[in-house]
Motif scaffolding. Structure first.
Motif, PDB file in Angstrom:
ATOM      1  N   LYS A  23       0.834  -1.210   0.000  1.00  0.00           N
ATOM      2  CA  LYS A  23       0.000   0.000   0.000  1.00  0.00           C
ATOM      3  C   LYS A  23       0.867   1.259   0.000  1.00  0.00           C
ATOM      4  N   GLU A  24       1.949   1.224   0.712  1.00  0.00           N
ATOM      5  CA  GLU A  24       2.858   2.373   0.747  1.00  0.00           C
ATOM      6  C   GLU A  24       3.497   2.597  -0.623  1.00  0.00           C
ATOM      7  N   ALA A  25       3.916   1.531  -1.288  1.00  0.00           N
ATOM      8  CA  ALA A  25       4.479   1.660  -2.639  1.00  0.00           C
ATOM      9  C   ALA A  25       3.437   2.241  -3.594  1.00  0.00           C
ATOM     10  N   GLN A  26       2.205   1.764  -3.493  1.00  0.00           N
ATOM     11  CA  GLN A  26       1.127   2.272  -4.342  1.00  0.00           C
ATOM     12  C   GLN A  26       0.934   3.769  -4.107  1.00  0.00           C
ATOM     13  N   ARG A  27       0.926   4.168  -2.851  1.00  0.00           N
ATOM     14  CA  ARG A  27       0.728   5.578  -2.514  1.00  0.00           C
ATOM     15  C   ARG A  27       1.904   6.429  -3.005  1.00  0.00           C
ATOM     16  N   GLN A  28       3.120   5.948  -2.796  1.00  0.00           N
ATOM     17  CA  GLN A  28       4.305   6.736  -3.109  1.00  0.00           C
ATOM     18  C   GLN A  28       4.614   6.797  -4.603  1.00  0.00           C
ATOM     19  N   TYR A  29       4.494   5.662  -5.294  1.00  0.00           N
ATOM     20  CA  TYR A  29       4.903   5.588  -6.704  1.00  0.00           C
ATOM     21  C   TYR A  29       3.744   5.548  -7.696  1.00  0.00           C
ATOM     22  N   GLY A  30       2.536   5.336  -7.188  1.00  0.00           N
ATOM     23  CA  GLY A  30       1.384   5.242  -8.071  1.00  0.00           C
ATOM     24  C   GLY A  30       1.119   3.842  -8.585  1.00  0.00           C
ATOM     25  N   TYR A  31       2.006   2.913  -8.290  1.00  0.00           N
ATOM     26  CA  TYR A  31       1.830   1.508  -8.649  1.00  0.00           C
ATOM     27  C   TYR A  31       2.885   0.685  -7.926  1.00  0.00           C
ATOM     28  N   VAL A  32       2.760  -0.642  -8.016  1.00  0.00           N
ATOM     29  CA  VAL A  32       3.729  -1.557  -7.404  1.00  0.00           C
ATOM     30  C   VAL A  32       4.518  -2.197  -8.538  1.00  0.00           C
ATOM     31  N   SER A  33       5.776  -1.795  -8.668  1.00  0.00           N
ATOM     32  CA  SER A  33       6.611  -2.281  -9.773  1.00  0.00           C
ATOM     33  C   SER A  33       7.101  -3.707  -9.525  1.00  0.00           C
ATOM     34  N   LYS A  34       7.534  -4.355 -10.606  1.00  0.00           N
ATOM     35  CA  LYS A  34       8.107  -5.703 -10.487  1.00  0.00           C
ATOM     36  C   LYS A  34       9.355  -5.663  -9.606  1.00  0.00           C
ATOM     37  N   GLU A  35      10.134  -4.587  -9.764  1.00  0.00           N
ATOM     38  CA  GLU A  35      11.347  -4.451  -8.961  1.00  0.00           C
ATOM     39  C   GLU A  35      11.011  -4.342  -7.470  1.00  0.00           C
ATOM     40  N   PHE A  36       9.965  -3.559  -7.153  1.00  0.00           N
ATOM     41  CA  PHE A  36       9.567  -3.414  -5.755  1.00  0.00           C
ATOM     42  C   PHE A  36       9.083  -4.752  -5.207  1.00  0.00           C
ATOM     43  N   MET A  37       8.318  -5.498  -6.010  1.00  0.00           N
ATOM     44  CA  MET A  37       7.841  -6.813  -5.559  1.00  0.00           C
ATOM     45  C   MET A  37       9.012  -7.736  -5.269  1.00  0.00           C
ATOM     46  N   ILE A  48       8.327 -14.586  -4.222  1.00  0.00           N
ATOM     47  CA  ILE A  48       7.838 -13.473  -5.029  1.00  0.00           C
ATOM     48  C   ILE A  48       6.436 -13.771  -5.557  1.00  0.00           C
ATOM     49  N   SER A  49       6.129 -15.047  -5.760  1.00  0.00           N
ATOM     50  CA  SER A  49       4.789 -15.413  -6.225  1.00  0.00           C
ATOM     51  C   SER A  49       3.730 -15.004  -5.204  1.00  0.00           C
ATOM     52  N   GLU A  50       4.073 -15.064  -3.941  1.00  0.00           N
ATOM     53  CA  GLU A  50       3.140 -14.653  -2.901  1.00  0.00           C
ATOM     54  C   GLU A  50       2.947 -13.134  -2.919  1.00  0.00           C
ATOM     55  N   VAL A  51       4.042 -12.403  -3.094  1.00  0.00           N
ATOM     56  CA  VAL A  51       3.961 -10.944  -3.175  1.00  0.00           C
ATOM     57  C   VAL A  51       3.120 -10.543  -4.385  1.00  0.00           C
ATOM     58  N   TYR A  52       3.370 -11.181  -5.517  1.00  0.00           N
ATOM     59  CA  TYR A  52       2.603 -10.892  -6.732  1.00  0.00           C
ATOM     60  C   TYR A  52       1.128 -11.246  -6.532  1.00  0.00           C
ATOM     61  N   GLY A  53       0.861 -12.364  -5.895  1.00  0.00           N
ATOM     62  CA  GLY A  53      -0.515 -12.794  -5.643  1.00  0.00           C
ATOM     63  C   GLY A  53      -1.293 -11.795  -4.804  1.00  0.00           C
ATOM     64  N   VAL A  54      -0.663 -11.277  -3.773  1.00  0.00           N
ATOM     65  CA  VAL A  54      -1.321 -10.276  -2.926  1.00  0.00           C
ATOM     66  C   VAL A  54      -1.516  -8.978  -3.710  1.00  0.00           C
ATOM     67  N   THR A  55      -0.495  -8.582  -4.461  1.00  0.00           N
ATOM     68  CA  THR A  55      -0.570  -7.333  -5.233  1.00  0.00           C
ATOM     69  C   THR A  55      -1.709  -7.373  -6.248  1.00  0.00           C
ATOM     70  N   THR A  56      -1.871  -8.479  -6.918  1.00  0.00           N
ATOM     71  CA  THR A  56      -2.905  -8.557  -7.959  1.00  0.00           C
ATOM     72  C   THR A  56      -4.281  -8.913  -7.408  1.00  0.00           C
ATOM     73  N   PHE A  57      -4.342  -9.360  -6.171  1.00  0.00           N
ATOM     74  CA  PHE A  57      -5.637  -9.706  -5.573  1.00  0.00           C
ATOM     75  C   PHE A  57      -6.453  -8.456  -5.258  1.00  0.00           C
ATOM     76  N   TYR A  58      -5.810  -7.438  -4.726  1.00  0.00           N
ATOM     77  CA  TYR A  58      -6.525  -6.244  -4.272  1.00  0.00           C
ATOM     78  C   TYR A  58      -6.687  -5.229  -5.401  1.00  0.00           C
ATOM     79  N   ALA A  59      -7.929  -4.779  -5.599  1.00  0.00           N
ATOM     80  CA  ALA A  59      -8.230  -3.821  -6.669  1.00  0.00           C
ATOM     81  C   ALA A  59      -7.556  -2.475  -6.445  1.00  0.00           C
ATOM     82  N   PHE A  60      -7.239  -2.123  -5.208  1.00  0.00           N
ATOM     83  CA  PHE A  60      -6.636  -0.825  -4.935  1.00  0.00           C
ATOM     84  C   PHE A  60      -5.119  -0.822  -5.163  1.00  0.00           C
TER      85      PHE A  60
END
Length: 148
Positions: A23-37, A48-60
């Motif tokens: 959520k902080e990355a989304q707020r600060q950068y406007g999106y969650v980059s592959k590098e950040f994940m 990383i699959s878990e991080v990606y799964g959480v990132t793509t699960f939430y619409a926000f």
């Protein structure tokens, strides 16, 4: 019997922090980059699959850059029955893009979303975190004109 599969107490604290970091990355950068994940997965020592799964699960959360103003139109049944398609067309007409797109100047992103929690105000949209309901084409034009 309470059987939680794949629960690892050693990584539980890391998982508790994951959504906060995303959520902080989304707020600060406007999106969650592959590098950040990748960096987050490494620092929290989770796949990383878990991080990606959480990132793509939430619409926000988004894996691509979004505009300064993110417009989300509800595509759930109550809004659909209350003429959401007309609202989608009106937003498209005013800002010149279709759902899933971002304006070339980076000002607007247009997304379709599942329920935004405003069924009683259908058809409704979110403009960033602000709910607008009982929408008409005229009301949409007025709201979005204030953003320009």
């Amino acid at each position: 019997m309470n059987n939680i599969q794949n629960f690892d107490p050693a990584t539980a604290p890391a998982r508790a922090v994951l959504l906060v970091k995303l959520k902080e990355a989304q707020r600060q950068y406007g999106y969650v980059s592959k590098e950040f994940m990748a960096e987050t997965a490494n620092s929290l020592q989770i796949p990383i699959s878990e991080v990606y799964g959480v990132t793509t699960f939430y619409a926000f959360l988004s894996t691509r850059p979004l505009g300064k103003y993110v417009i989300r139109i509800c595509k759930s049944i109550p809004c659909y029955l209350k003429n959401a398609e007309m609202i989608i067309d009106s937003v498209s007409h005013v800002i010149g893009i279709r759902p899933g797109q971002r304006t070339s100047d980076g000002k607007f992103s247009f997304e379709l979303s599942n329920c935004i929690g405003a069924c009683d105000m259908a058809p409704a949209m979110l403009l960033n975190d602000e709910v607008h309901g009982h929408l008409t084409p005229e009301k949409i034009a007025e709201i979005l004109r204030e953003c320009k």
